[in-house]
Write an enzyme that holds these catalytic residues in place. Sequence first.
Site, PDB file in Angstrom:
ATOM      1  N   TRP A   1      38.836  49.614  32.414  1.00 43.45           N
ATOM      2  CA  TRP A   1      39.175  48.242  32.794  1.00 43.45           C
ATOM      3  C   TRP A   1      40.384  47.740  32.011  1.00 43.45           C
ATOM      4  O   TRP A   1      40.364  46.635  31.462  1.00 43.45           O
ATOM      5  CB  TRP A   1      37.984  47.295  32.617  1.00 43.45           C
ATOM      6  CG  TRP A   1      36.733  47.708  33.297  1.00 43.45           C
ATOM      7  CD1 TRP A   1      35.536  47.978  32.710  1.00 43.45           C
ATOM      8  CD2 TRP A   1      36.542  47.916  34.704  1.00 43.45           C
ATOM      9  NE1 TRP A   1      34.604  48.347  33.649  1.00 43.45           N
ATOM     10  CE2 TRP A   1      35.198  48.317  34.902  1.00 43.45           C
ATOM     11  CE3 TRP A   1      37.374  47.804  35.824  1.00 43.45           C
ATOM     12  CZ2 TRP A   1      34.675  48.592  36.153  1.00 43.45           C
ATOM     13  CZ3 TRP A   1      36.852  48.094  37.074  1.00 43.45           C
ATOM     14  CH2 TRP A   1      35.517  48.473  37.218  1.00 43.45           C
TER      15      TRP A   1
ATOM     16  N   GLU B   1      37.374  39.628  28.393  1.00 46.30           N
ATOM     17  CA  GLU B   1      37.607  38.922  27.120  1.00 46.30           C
ATOM     18  C   GLU B   1      36.339  38.225  26.625  1.00 46.30           C
ATOM     19  O   GLU B   1      36.392  37.151  26.029  1.00 46.30           O
ATOM     20  CB  GLU B   1      38.741  37.890  27.251  1.00 46.30           C
ATOM     21  CG  GLU B   1      40.002  38.405  27.904  1.00 46.30           C
ATOM     22  CD  GLU B   1      40.859  39.229  26.984  1.00 46.30           C
ATOM     23  OE1 GLU B   1      40.498  39.345  25.801  1.00 46.30           O
ATOM     24  OE2 GLU B   1      41.875  39.754  27.456  1.00 46.30           O
TER      25      GLU B   1
ATOM     26  N   MET C   1      35.542  22.748  51.008  1.00 35.88           N
ATOM     27  CA  MET C   1      36.268  21.635  51.613  1.00 35.88           C
ATOM     28  C   MET C   1      37.234  22.096  52.698  1.00 35.88           C
ATOM     29  O   MET C   1      37.466  21.393  53.678  1.00 35.88           O
ATOM     30  CB  MET C   1      37.028  20.851  50.546  1.00 35.88           C
ATOM     31  CG  MET C   1      36.141  20.030  49.638  1.00 35.88           C
ATOM     32  SD  MET C   1      37.079  19.022  48.470  1.00 35.88           S
ATOM     33  CE  MET C   1      37.921  17.889  49.573  1.00 35.88           C
TER      34      MET C   1
ATOM     35  N   GLY D   1      36.689  24.636  54.594  1.00 33.91           N
ATOM     36  CA  GLY D   1      35.951  25.286  55.660  1.00 33.91           C
ATOM     37  C   GLY D   1      36.420  26.717  55.859  1.00 33.91           C
ATOM     38  O   GLY D   1      36.709  27.444  54.910  1.00 33.91           O
TER      39      GLY D   1
ATOM     40  N   HIS E   1      30.706  35.280  30.130  1.00 33.57           N
ATOM     41  CA  HIS E   1      30.179  33.918  30.041  1.00 33.57           C
ATOM     42  C   HIS E   1      28.967  33.864  29.113  1.00 33.57           C
ATOM     43  O   HIS E   1      28.871  32.990  28.244  1.00 33.57           O
ATOM     44  CB  HIS E   1      29.800  33.455  31.449  1.00 33.57           C
ATOM     45  CG  HIS E   1      29.269  32.066  31.531  1.00 33.57           C
ATOM     46  ND1 HIS E   1      30.075  30.956  31.663  1.00 33.57           N
ATOM     47  CD2 HIS E   1      27.987  31.596  31.503  1.00 33.57           C
ATOM     48  CE1 HIS E   1      29.326  29.864  31.712  1.00 33.57           C
ATOM     49  NE2 HIS E   1      28.056  30.227  31.620  1.00 33.57           N
TER      50      HIS E   1
ATOM     51  N   GLY F   1      31.071  47.686  26.510  1.00 35.41           N
ATOM     52  CA  GLY F   1      31.858  46.528  26.900  1.00 35.41           C
ATOM     53  C   GLY F   1      31.632  45.381  25.936  1.00 35.41           C
ATOM     54  O   GLY F   1      32.441  45.108  25.059  1.00 35.41           O
TER      55      GLY F   1
ATOM     56  N   LEU G   1      41.665  39.309  20.427  1.00 35.24           N
ATOM     57  CA  LEU G   1      40.926  38.669  21.508  1.00 35.24           C
ATOM     58  C   LEU G   1      40.880  37.157  21.340  1.00 35.24           C
ATOM     59  O   LEU G   1      40.867  36.417  22.328  1.00 35.24           O
ATOM     60  CB  LEU G   1      39.509  39.240  21.596  1.00 35.24           C
ATOM     61  CG  LEU G   1      39.425  40.690  22.076  1.00 35.24           C
ATOM     62  CD1 LEU G   1      37.996  41.206  21.984  1.00 35.24           C
ATOM     63  CD2 LEU G   1      39.949  40.825  23.493  1.00 35.24           C
TER      64      LEU G   1
ATOM     65  N   PHE H   1      46.089  47.384  26.179  1.00 35.68           N
ATOM     66  CA  PHE H   1      45.170  47.237  25.042  1.00 35.68           C
ATOM     67  C   PHE H   1      43.899  48.009  25.333  1.00 35.68           C
ATOM     68  O   PHE H   1      43.212  47.718  26.316  1.00 35.68           O
ATOM     69  CB  PHE H   1      44.884  45.743  24.860  1.00 35.68           C
ATOM     70  CG  PHE H   1      43.891  45.362  23.801  1.00 35.68           C
ATOM     71  CD1 PHE H   1      44.289  45.197  22.482  1.00 35.68           C
ATOM     72  CD2 PHE H   1      42.567  45.094  24.131  1.00 35.68           C
ATOM     73  CE1 PHE H   1      43.376  44.780  21.513  1.00 35.68           C
ATOM     74  CE2 PHE H   1      41.655  44.680  23.164  1.00 35.68           C
ATOM     75  CZ  PHE H   1      42.065  44.528  21.855  1.00 35.68           C
TER      76      PHE H   1
END
Length: 392
Positions: free
Chosen positions: A169, A371, A345, A347, A374, A144, A247, A136
């Site tokens: 990308w 997609e 957790m 380590g 944030h 972007g 999308l 795609f």
Amino acid sequence: MKPDLFQAPDYYLLDDLLTEEHKLIRDAARAWVKREVSPIIEEYAQKAEFPKQIISGLAEIGGFGPYIPTEYGGAGLDQISYGLIMQEIERGDSGVRSTSSVQSSLVMYPIWKYGNEEQRNKYLPKLATGEMIGCFGLTEPDHGSNPSGMITNFKDMGDHYLLNGAKMWISNAPFADIAVVWAKNEEGRIHGLIVERGMEGFTTPETHNKWSLRASATGELIFDNVKVPKENLLPNKSGLGAPLGCLDSARYGIAWGAIGAAMDCYDTALRYSKERIQFDKPIGATQLQQKKLAEMITEITKAQMLTWRLGVLRNEGRATSAQISMAKRNNVNMALEIARDARQMLGGMGITGEYSIMRHMMNLESVVTYEGTHDIHLLITGMDVTGFPAFK
């Protein structure tokens, strides 16, 4: 390679909300991931190579266009089934789920929704079986989050279109047989074109040196005076809303997929907390580790409920783009936070390929960006609740 002992958490008994068909589809995908993906995925991630031998298996479990009607080679499943398949595939690896998502929502979906019968019959059955792989082309080197600024364009040359530009990308690009490419015509209107490998002037250089999605093939799409037959234009929708509709479908799948990655990290940390002894007792018996695990299962459960409800709305045709944005942003962020806590957790063992956590964490750093980032999804929600666009 250690055996895959994954057990899916279901703290609020959400399986009761699924049909028997949903559970059969999910369990088949889960068994396939345990058998075919888990034993090899660390090796392929280390090699930065996509395991092409799993393509036929992805097709068999419905990983390619599960909601596409059976007349075009799809399974004709509902949106919750699609989500559950994405969840199980990403539990194995985000890069493998990316291959499945791109094929389903960004290649098959636009051909099904925006194409004509000739295009549907020519491409969809082969895409459904994995005989043909697609990619795609929307994102560009300089565009972007603002795809409307794209400069990739095509001109009407009478008996064909002449396509020029570049995309970046692009998952599946290095080995894709076709690309659904979004470009502007001479009036500046965005249209989708199906570009086939082998067309003169069309190249797909691979992107190397990735720290994330290493088991997924990423590349560029370069168009240097590519002659595209006029019958390869998707005729039934144009404008930016066309690729954004694709999308929506992909972001919905990601919202489910991220839960799979989070569940795998949680299950790994929970199992480790019962086996790792420090100060004469399992670390799972300490307050700080129990706090981490309690927060993980709480966030996973909230994400499961959010996504199940979104699936119901998708099945009813009532889900909005903004609702999908909320689920994508929330669930990927949730998965990232769980991956980071789970790594702590374990380590030092958490950074090794003996466990899946660090691979999930690195993968999710891409998933939180692609997609729609944030921050962009936050602005989509903000615009939806206030009515004010803050993008400019």
